[in-house]
Design an enzyme around this catalytic site. Structure first.
Site, PDB file in Angstrom:
ATOM      1  N   ASP A   1       0.832  -1.348   0.067  1.00 47.79           N
ATOM      2  CA  ASP A   1       0.216  -0.012  -0.013  1.00 47.79           C
ATOM      3  C   ASP A   1       0.543   1.149  -0.114  1.00 47.79           C
ATOM      4  OD1 ASP A   1      -1.925  -1.848   0.320  1.00 47.79           O
ATOM      5  OD2 ASP A   1      -2.598  -1.162   2.254  1.00 47.79           O
TER       6      ASP A   1
ATOM      7  N   GLU B   1       0.974  -9.871  11.340  1.00 49.32           N
ATOM      8  CA  GLU B   1       0.966  -9.558   9.929  1.00 49.32           C
ATOM      9  C   GLU B   1       2.189  -9.435   9.345  1.00 49.32           C
ATOM     10  OE1 GLU B   1      -1.425  -5.871   9.648  1.00 49.32           O
ATOM     11  OE2 GLU B   1      -1.754  -5.958   7.619  1.00 49.32           O
TER      12      GLU B   1
HETATM   13  C1  2M8 Z   1      -3.463  -4.428   3.273  1.00 47.82           C
HETATM   14  O1  2M8 Z   1      -4.094  -3.525   2.467  1.00 47.82           O
HETATM   15  C2  2M8 Z   1      -5.478  -3.264   2.825  1.00 47.82           C
HETATM   16  C3  2M8 Z   1      -6.283  -2.507   1.700  1.00 47.82           C
HETATM   17  O2  2M8 Z   1      -6.179  -3.501   0.642  1.00 47.82           O
HETATM   18  C4  2M8 Z   1      -5.557  -1.990   4.104  1.00 47.82           C
HETATM   19  O3  2M8 Z   1      -4.320  -1.596   4.529  1.00 47.82           O
HETATM   20  O4  2M8 Z   1      -6.632  -1.853   4.329  1.00 47.82           O
HETATM   21  C5  2M8 Z   1      -2.217  -4.806   2.736  1.00 47.82           C
HETATM   22  O5  2M8 Z   1      -1.323  -5.323   3.412  1.00 47.82           O
HETATM   23  C6  2M8 Z   1      -2.612  -5.830   1.533  1.00 47.82           C
HETATM   24  O6  2M8 Z   1      -1.532  -6.357   0.911  1.00 47.82           O
HETATM   25  C7  2M8 Z   1      -3.663  -6.858   2.139  1.00 47.82           C
HETATM   26  O7  2M8 Z   1      -4.151  -7.760   1.132  1.00 47.82           O
HETATM   27  C8  2M8 Z   1      -4.518  -6.382   2.906  1.00 47.82           C
HETATM   28  C9  2M8 Z   1      -5.175  -7.519   3.810  1.00 47.82           C
HETATM   29  O8  2M8 Z   1      -4.048  -8.509   4.529  1.00 47.82           O
HETATM   30  O9  2M8 Z   1      -4.082  -5.553   4.002  1.00 47.82           O
END
Ligand code: 2M8
Length: 421
Positions: free
Chosen positions: A169, A394
Site C-alpha cells: 500500500d 501480519e
Molecule cells: C493491506 O491492505 C488493505 C487494503 O487492501 C488495507 O491496508 O486496508 C495490505 O497489506 C494488503 O496487501 C493486504 O492484502 C490487506 C489484507 O491483508 O491489507
C-alpha cells in the site's frame, strides 16, 4: 512483540496455523484477520488456499471459488469481496459504489490466483476436475482482463491504477507517483484501522486522503476500464504485480493442455516473460511510473519477484542473492519491504520496511527456481523461525524481528503450513 500479539503455540505451530485458518473462516472464505480486515481479500485468499492445499484440497478450492464469486463480468477479480457486512473496516461498499451481484471493491490485487490454482491442482491427485476447470476458466478470463484493461497499449507490462492494487500500500516506490494525486475527497474519511493498530505503523492520514481520492475518481467514471485508464492520476507498472502475473501465466500454462485450448497456450506464453526493468545500480528489478515515463529507483522486496519467472539472467540472480546474504550478515531478517539504506526505509511502518512472510515465500521459490536452493532454504528457515518465535503476526520488523500489525493473521498461518517440514 506488541502487547496484543498472541504468543504462538510452541507445541505444534502447524496445528496452530490450522486453528488460525479455522478461526478466520467465515463460511468457505477466510478473512485476513478478525476486525482489522473483516472481508475476503484477493491475494490473501490465494495464499490461504495454498495453505489449505497442504491438508484439504476441497477447502482450498472453496477459498478460490468464493473469491471467484466476486469476479466481474469483464474478468476483473476485485481486491475485496464484501460477502457479509461489517463496520470495522474503512472504506466499505458504500464508498466503492460498484455494481456487482455481491458488493466488491472496484480495483484488483496481485493475481496470485493462477499460481494458487496450479498449486492446488498439483496436490489434488487428479480429483475435482470440474471444479478445477471452472476455476481455470475464471483465471483465464482474469488474465485477459489484465491484458486488455491494464495494458491497452500492448507494452507487455500491466499498470496498477491504485496503490492498493499493488498490495504494498504505502511502499516508498509510490511516494513520487502519489505526489501528483490530490488530497481532496468527496468522501468523509472514517478510518477504522488506527482504532485497531498503532497509527505510527499505518499509512498516514494524508496517504489515506489520496487513496480515497483515487476511489472517488474511479467511482465517478463508473469503474469502466477505458475511462479509468484515461482519468488515472496514479499509473504504475508495479514490479510485484507484473512478476506475479507472469508467474501465474507460467503456472496456468501447466493446466492449459488439459483445461484450455491453443489460444490460451499462446496467450500464456506471451505473458510469462514480460520486459521487466532491471537496475544495474541497485541490483534489483524496478517498478515504473507510467505517467512520468520513468523507472522508480527504489529497491524493494518486490524487486526480487521476477525470479518467479525465467526472465532473470544468472548475473541478476547473483546480485539479488548478494542482497540477501548481506542482510543476513548484518543480522537483519530478510527480506525487508524496502531495503535498509534506501531513503524512506522505516522498519515498523507498514510496507516501508517490515518483512512480509508471503513475499519471503515467493522470493525463496524464485531462488530455488534459479538453482539457489541453499539460499531458498535459508530464507525458509528464517521465515519459519520468526513465525515460531514471534507469532502469526501480519508482518515483522527486520531489525528486531518483532511481530507487528494484526495478530493471528491468515496468510502468515498459510505460509507456516507451506513451510512445514
Ligand atoms: C493491506 O491492505 C488493505 C487494503 O487492501 C488495507 O491496508 O486496508 C495490505 O497489506 C494488503 O496487501 C493486504 O492484502 C490487506 C489484507 O491483508 O491489507
Amino acid at each position: 512483540m506488541s502487547a496484543a500479539m498472541p504468543k504462538p503455540d510452541r507445541r505444534d505451530p502447524v496445528d496452530e496455523a490450522r486453528r488460525i485458518l479455522a478461526a478466520n473462516d467465515r463460511g468457505g472464505y477466510t478473512v485476513p484477520t478478525d476486525r482489522l480486515y473483516p472481508f475476503q481479500w484477493n491475494w490473501d485468499s490465494a495464499f490461504v488456499a495454498m495453505g489449505f492445499a497442504t491438508y484439504d484440497s476441497d477447502r482450498a478450492l472453496r477459498e478460490l471459488e468464493r473469491l471467484a464469486e466476486g469476479q466481474w463480468d469483464d474478468g476483473m477479480i476485485p481486491h475485496i469481496v464484501f460477502h457479509a457486512p461489517s463496520d470495522t473496516y474503512f472504506p466499505g461498499p458504500e464508498v466503492w459504489r460498484t455494481h456487482h451481484r455481491i458488493p466488491t471493491s472496484g480495483i484488483t490485487q496481485p493475481p496470485v490466483f493462477g499460481m494458487a490454482l496450479a498449486f492446488i491442482e498439483a496436490r489434488a491427485g487428479g480429483k475435482y476436475r470440474d471444479r478445477v476447470a471452472a476455476l481455470y476458466a475464471a483465471a483465464m478470463k482474469n488474465m485477459r482482463w489484465w491484458r486488455s484493461a491494464r495494458d491497452p497499449e500492448g507494452t507487455g507490462l500491466v499498470a496498477t491504477l491504485h496503490n492498493w492494487e499493488t498490495g504494498r500500500d504505502n511502499s516508498v516506490e509510490w511516494d513520487a507517483p502519489f505526489a501528483r494525486v490530490p488530497e481532496t475527497t468527496t468522501t468523509v474519511l472514517r478510518r477504522r484501522d488506527t482504532g485497531h493498530i498503532d497509527a505510527s505503523m499505518r499509512p498516514t492520514d494524508a496517504d489515506y486522503r489520496r487513496y480515497i481520492h483515487l476511489v472517488d475518481s474511479y467511482a465517478d467514471v463508473g469503474w469502466k476500464p477505458a475511462q479509468m485508464w484515461r482519468v488515472a492520476p496514479f499509473k504504475v507498472a508495479d514490479i510485484g504485480a507484473n512478476a506475479i502475473l507472469a508467474a501465474s501465466a507460467g503456472e496456468l500454462a501447466k493446466l492449459a493442455s488439459r483445461f484450455g485450448d491453443a489460444d490460451d497456450e499462446a496467450l500464456l506464453a506471451s505473458m510469462a516473460r514480460p520486459p521487466f526493468v532491471w537496475s544495474e545500480a541497485l541490483g534489483v528489478f524496478l517498478s515504473q511510473d507510467l505517467i512520468a515515463g520513468a523507472p522508480i529507483a527504489v529497491a524493494t522486496s518486490a524487486g526480487f519477484l521476477p525470479m518467479l519467472t525465467d526472465a532473470p539472467t544468472p548475473q541478476q540472480v547473483d546480485r539479488l542473492a548478494a542482497h540477501v546474504e548481506a542482510l543476513v550478515a548484518q543480522g537483519l531478517l530478510p527480506v525487508p519491504s524496502t531495503l535498509p539504506g534506501q531513503p524512506g526505509f522505516e522498519p515498523k511502518r507498514y510496507w516501508r520496511g517490515p518483512v512480509w512472510v508471503v513475499v519471503n515465500w515467493m522470493i525463496a521459490r524464485g531462488f530455488a527456481r534459479h538453482g539457489r536452493s541453499a539460499l531458498a532454504d535459508a530464507i525458509d528457515t528464517l521465515t519459519r523461525n520468526v513465525i515460531d518465535e514471534e507469532g502469526f503476526a501480519e508482518y515483522f520488523d527486520p531489525c528486531t524481528r518483532e511481530g507487528l500489525g494484526g495478530g493471528v493473521f491468515s496468510w502468515t498461518a498459510a505460509v507456516r503450513l507451506l513451510l512445514a517440514r
